[in-house]
Design an enzyme around this catalytic site. Sequence first.
Site, PDB file in Angstrom:
ATOM      1  N   CYS A 170       0.845  -1.192   0.000  1.00  0.00           N
ATOM      2  CA  CYS A 170       0.000   0.000   0.000  1.00  0.00           C
ATOM      3  C   CYS A 170       0.884   1.247   0.000  1.00  0.00           C
ATOM      4  O   CYS A 170       1.841   1.359   0.768  1.00  0.00           O
ATOM      5  CB  CYS A 170      -0.894  -0.016   1.237  1.00  0.00           C
ATOM      6  SG  CYS A 170      -1.773   1.527   1.523  1.00  0.00           S
ATOM      7  N   CYS A 187      -4.678   0.622   0.215  1.00  0.00           N
ATOM      8  CA  CYS A 187      -5.624  -0.306   0.847  1.00  0.00           C
ATOM      9  C   CYS A 187      -7.048   0.051   0.444  1.00  0.00           C
ATOM     10  O   CYS A 187      -7.444   1.220   0.501  1.00  0.00           O
ATOM     11  CB  CYS A 187      -5.560  -0.185   2.371  1.00  0.00           C
ATOM     12  SG  CYS A 187      -4.096  -0.860   3.114  1.00  0.00           S
ATOM     13  N   CYS A 198      -6.132   0.844   6.831  1.00  0.00           N
ATOM     14  CA  CYS A 198      -5.046   1.716   6.395  1.00  0.00           C
ATOM     15  C   CYS A 198      -4.779   2.807   7.447  1.00  0.00           C
ATOM     16  O   CYS A 198      -3.636   3.049   7.835  1.00  0.00           O
ATOM     17  CB  CYS A 198      -5.419   2.349   5.053  1.00  0.00           C
ATOM     18  SG  CYS A 198      -4.005   3.003   4.150  1.00  0.00           S
TER      19      CYS A 198
END
Lengths: 235, 258, 293
Positions: free
Chosen positions: C241, C266, C272
């Site tokens: 990510c 994400c 996240c």
Amino acid sequence: MPTPLVVSDVAKSFTMHLRDGIKLPVVAGVSFSIRAGECAVLGGPSGAGKSSILKMLYGNYAVDEGQIIVQHADGLIDLATASPRTVLAVRRQTIGYVSQFLRTVPRVSALDVVAEPLVERGEEREAAREKARALLAQLNLPEKLWALPPATFSGGEQQRVNIARGFITDHPVLLLDEPTASLDARNRDVAIALIAEKKAAGVALLGIFHDNDVREAVVDRIIDVTAFAAGKLAA
Amino acid sequence: MTDEPLLRVSALSKFYGSRVGCENVSFDLWPGEVLAVVGESGSGKTTLLNCLSTRLLPSSGTASYRMRDGQFRELYRMSEAERRFLMRTDWGFVHQNPADGLRMTVSAGANVGERLMAIGDRHYGKIRATAVDWLSRVEIDEDRIDDEPRAFSGGMRQRLQIARNLVTGPRLVFMDEPTGGLDVSVQARLLDLLRGLVTDLGLAAIVVTHDLAVARLLSQRMMVMKDGRVVESGLTDRVLDDPRAPYTQLLVSSILQV
Amino acid sequence: MTDIATYNFAYLDEQTKRMIRRAILKGIAIPGYQVPFASREMPMPYGWGTGGVQVTASIIGPDDVLKVIDQGADDTTNAVSIRAFFKKVANVAVTTETAKASIIQTRHRIPEHPLTAGQVLVYQVPIPEPLRFLEPRETETRKMHALEEYGLMHVKLYEDIARHGRIATTYAYPVKVEGRYVMDPSPTPKFDNPKMHRSPALQLFGAGREKRIYAVPPFTDVVSLDFEDHPFEVQTFDQPCALCAAESVYLDEVILDDHGGHMFVCSDTDHCEKRRDEGHRGHLAPQTMEPAQ
């Protein structure tokens, strides 16, 4: 001598339902028998019912009266009343038929047309083809034709394929419906030789031959069909 | 050759209200035997075929089928699950219109492979190899395997339908006008193919057709139907060469000679 | 004119909720089986989660804590409106934190944070019938379910391999539940399929327009269909990510500008944020905290 085929008091007529049901008698009181190893010939003029008799013997025409007793698979069968399934078994094992005309199937080679009756009787395809090759060679059919479907062959060529197909098996009874009609002299002789071989092998043959030379060469006995004429009685 | 039939049909009738679909039909079918059912539209031949293939339940009568274990089972007493299983393993059904028997939006390979997947085959490579083999047996080029039948000609579609049905090695195949709607030359090729497959695989088949030439080429036995009843039956060449019933004579005399 | 209309708790009347609960119970009793129910008109259009909303409305109580996600995000329109809806008509607590929620209504994702016993995941389902695209007749597909005739499902996977060399279905990937019913897991990415298998949470599926409810009870086998020589596998991403550097999570591609700039982040926004709060940083974290919608 064994007698594999006995016909007694067989009668046949056609009822034409589309023409007010008029009844066309063909034959009546047909009685004869064929012994193993003999070639009997049906005699009489056109329209006397020779072909109809052959067709009844092969189950191709229905039988109105009488019995057609054939020795089949260690028993006796009355073809006049046998079930379709039995008739098929008789055709496969006991009674062979060589007609005037070859009913061709699209895209099947001449070789396989000839080999097919053996394959149906359970023979290996390659072994059957080998016998077919031998027969076609004996009948002088050019080898280049063997792999082709016979639909486009000439009348004589088709007839030879037809003869090979009819003679390839060892049916104990063989019906011949003018098998030599469109053959030249050389191949007629081959056909005569083939018939002689069958006789020697103990096959009972019944045929219609318009060709005098062939008839003279193969005949043991003539069955006069005019004796079975039924036409004068009805209609 | 076994001495027991594959299918025993006894006094089968189907009524639509007071109208007769088919009435009092009885016959036995043996392994490897091809039975043609002929008659004109409305004669009940398709109703009969649908009853026999259990797509339709008859009003009365019985039909029993000899399963692979040798036991006869009464078709109309089987559960739907059993009947459908039979239908996609031991039986085939070839429709007149291939679109009725094919999945038109999935590839030819998947059409052939579906029955295999339905009985539990889970190996893509093997399924595909079998599909390739069957496509070649019905004379469809291997490079068409990923094409949808929508892109096929009528004759090819019909051949594909046949492959789809035969891939599980059925013992009995029902065919409803298998060559109907095809050009004559395409018909001939298909008939020849069918004839070869039926012989090679020892299939029993019940073929409904109004085309007597098709019946002659494919079948050993024949039933002629009119108004829902069987008016004549017997060896195919006997029925065609020496038709006895008035209706059969009419049918035979109506054939165009070429 | 003084007050807005007063609604029953959670919008639906009690009889309707009972009817839906009965459908849910039946669904739980027959895992993967599609139970028909009398779907109600909801104050939102079909396609906006009316099935999921009816399921949530029927199971929610005053003490529940609700989380709503749309494609993994808590902050998209659909998620925000449904959350607001229940806040208003049920006055329940809401959260964006997966671990704190007792009910999570979702559109097309399963949260990254493992679900626990006692949690309920409610899926919004557009088309519940996995066989639909190959067999359009509902009478026939029902029969196929009843008789367990699922060969057709493999036809679809076969087609994928024939066309793409592999199973190319990436979402709504069919599963077999408890060895019996084939089920459409709703259009979640197949990445999430393994999370359904033996999940300790109860999974409920609602299709409002199609009027179907189905369920996967806790600790139920959920197996993705495949071939022996083409086994099921999930998507993998070749980069972490861009914001939180998480690996082995499902990533969305976000377009940054009109010049081909993009990043992978994400799809689960809560996951996240949690990671960034814990100090994880992806390679684009500082300059692009809030990518434009």
